[in-house]
Design an enzyme around this catalytic site. Structure first.
Site, PDB file in Angstrom:
ATOM      1  N   GLY A  46       0.831  -1.195   0.000  1.00 22.93           N
ATOM      2  CA  GLY A  46       0.000   0.000   0.000  1.00 22.93           C
ATOM      3  C   GLY A  46       0.865   1.244   0.000  1.00 22.93           C
ATOM      4  O   GLY A  46       2.036   1.211   0.384  1.00 22.93           O
ATOM      5  N   GLN A  51       3.066  10.092   1.366  1.00 24.08           N
ATOM      6  CA  GLN A  51       4.364   9.410   1.381  1.00 24.08           C
ATOM      7  C   GLN A  51       5.228   9.782   0.189  1.00 24.08           C
ATOM      8  O   GLN A  51       6.444   9.576   0.206  1.00 24.08           O
ATOM      9  CB  GLN A  51       4.168   7.886   1.395  1.00 24.08           C
ATOM     10  CG  GLN A  51       3.584   7.365   2.702  1.00 24.08           C
ATOM     11  CD  GLN A  51       3.472   5.855   2.681  1.00 24.08           C
ATOM     12  OE1 GLN A  51       2.525   5.305   2.142  1.00 24.08           O
ATOM     13  NE2 GLN A  51       4.457   5.178   3.244  1.00 24.08           N
ATOM     14  N   CYS A  94       6.097  -0.061   7.428  1.00 22.09           N
ATOM     15  CA  CYS A  94       5.711   1.075   6.595  1.00 22.09           C
ATOM     16  C   CYS A  94       6.894   1.453   5.711  1.00 22.09           C
ATOM     17  O   CYS A  94       8.026   1.488   6.183  1.00 22.09           O
ATOM     18  CB  CYS A  94       5.329   2.247   7.500  1.00 22.09           C
ATOM     19  SG  CYS A  94       4.903   3.746   6.597  1.00 22.09           S
ATOM     20  N   LEU A  95       6.608   1.727   4.445  1.00 15.76           N
ATOM     21  CA  LEU A  95       7.689   2.103   3.519  1.00 15.76           C
ATOM     22  C   LEU A  95       8.372   3.405   3.950  1.00 15.76           C
ATOM     23  O   LEU A  95       9.504   3.662   3.554  1.00 15.76           O
ATOM     24  CB  LEU A  95       7.138   2.251   2.094  1.00 15.76           C
ATOM     25  CG  LEU A  95       6.625   0.950   1.435  1.00 15.76           C
ATOM     26  CD1 LEU A  95       5.970   1.262   0.093  1.00 15.76           C
ATOM     27  CD2 LEU A  95       7.748  -0.058   1.265  1.00 15.76           C
ATOM     28  N   HIS A 136      -4.094   1.356   7.604  1.00 18.27           N
ATOM     29  CA  HIS A 136      -2.750   1.949   7.599  1.00 18.27           C
ATOM     30  C   HIS A 136      -2.675   3.118   6.608  1.00 18.27           C
ATOM     31  O   HIS A 136      -2.167   4.193   6.946  1.00 18.27           O
ATOM     32  CB  HIS A 136      -1.729   0.851   7.242  1.00 18.27           C
ATOM     33  CG  HIS A 136      -0.313   1.303   7.199  1.00 18.27           C
ATOM     34  ND1 HIS A 136       0.622   0.948   8.156  1.00 18.27           N
ATOM     35  CD2 HIS A 136       0.345   2.089   6.311  1.00 18.27           C
ATOM     36  CE1 HIS A 136       1.788   1.504   7.836  1.00 18.27           C
ATOM     37  NE2 HIS A 136       1.650   2.198   6.731  1.00 18.27           N
ATOM     38  N   GLU A 137      -3.197   2.903   5.394  1.00 22.83           N
ATOM     39  CA  GLU A 137      -3.090   3.950   4.362  1.00 22.83           C
ATOM     40  C   GLU A 137      -4.021   5.128   4.657  1.00 22.83           C
ATOM     41  O   GLU A 137      -3.658   6.281   4.403  1.00 22.83           O
ATOM     42  CB  GLU A 137      -3.363   3.384   2.963  1.00 22.83           C
ATOM     43  CG  GLU A 137      -2.455   2.233   2.522  1.00 22.83           C
ATOM     44  CD  GLU A 137      -0.968   2.451   2.765  1.00 22.83           C
ATOM     45  OE1 GLU A 137      -0.510   3.611   2.744  1.00 22.83           O
ATOM     46  OE2 GLU A 137      -0.258   1.458   2.998  1.00 22.83           O
ATOM     47  N   HIS A 140      -2.422   7.317   7.033  1.00 23.86           N
ATOM     48  CA  HIS A 140      -1.405   8.180   6.408  1.00 23.86           C
ATOM     49  C   HIS A 140      -2.007   9.510   5.949  1.00 23.86           C
ATOM     50  O   HIS A 140      -1.390  10.564   6.114  1.00 23.86           O
ATOM     51  CB  HIS A 140      -0.785   7.500   5.186  1.00 23.86           C
ATOM     52  CG  HIS A 140       0.455   6.708   5.482  1.00 23.86           C
ATOM     53  ND1 HIS A 140       1.569   7.257   6.086  1.00 23.86           N
ATOM     54  CD2 HIS A 140       0.766   5.410   5.255  1.00 23.86           C
ATOM     55  CE1 HIS A 140       2.506   6.325   6.203  1.00 23.86           C
ATOM     56  NE2 HIS A 140       2.048   5.187   5.712  1.00 23.86           N
TER      57      HIS A 140
HETATM   58 NI    NI Z   1       2.932   3.301   5.614  1.00 24.21          NI
END
Ligand code: NI
Length: 170
Positions: A46, A51, A94-95, A136-137, A140
């Site tokens: 995701g 981000q 998380c990226l 999660h997204e 964000h």
């Molecule tokens: Ni993330």
């Protein structure tokens, strides 16, 4: 399509609440395409627009790499969780916080609504990893990272480790 730079913690753009998309134009479609390519390249399941430095309410999710039972690529504009039930605890990363993960408590099942790139209203339901990815997204785009969902003690401990890792990188 282009692979975009993924911002990492503690970039202040990750803490900002994102604005709703008011008009779906070519620019938004390009953003979605670039976010998708960036997510697959990372690789991740995701990605949310903040981000990649764009504070707009756009997310992409695809859990296919991790689960056979997957709806494939999901693109959501102005997504919202409209109902949820149950609780699950599972490992989450998380990226934007590369190299770390932690157990995070989430709703076990969520129903999400939003718009697709054609501006059509869509509603989706997810359990397990898909439910986790949605939560999660969507966090964000509200400026919330998974570390903000941890207990104070766990959060402080993890933040110390992250800051230490960042310092050794510099
Ligand atoms: Ni993330």
């Amino acid at each position: 399509m282009a692979i975009l730079k993924i911002l990492t913690y503690p970039d202040p753009k990750l803490k900002k609440k994102s604005s709703p998309v008011e008009k779906i134009d070519k620019e938004i479609e390009k953003l979605i395409d670039d976010m998708t390519e960036t997510m697959y390249d990372a690789p991740g399941v995701g990605l949310a627009a903040p981000q990649v430095g764009v504070n707009l309410r756009v997310i992409v999710v695809d859990i296919s790499a991790r689960e056979q039972d997957s709806p494939g690529l999901i693109e959501l504009i102005n997504p919202e969780i409209i109902s949820s039930e149950g609780v699950m605890v599972g490992e989450e990363g998380c990226l934007s916080i590369p190299g770390f993960s932690s157990e995070v408590k989430r709703k076990a099942k969520v129903k999400v609504k939003g718009l697709n790139r054609k501006g059509h209203f869509i509603e989706l339901e997810g359990t397990g990893l898909l439910a986790r990815a949605f939560q999660h997204e969507i966090d964000h785009i509200d400026g919330i990272l998974y570390i903000d969902r941890l207990s104070r003690l766990k959060r402080e401990l993890l933040k110390k480790k992250i800051v230490k890792a960042l310092a050794s990188e510099a």
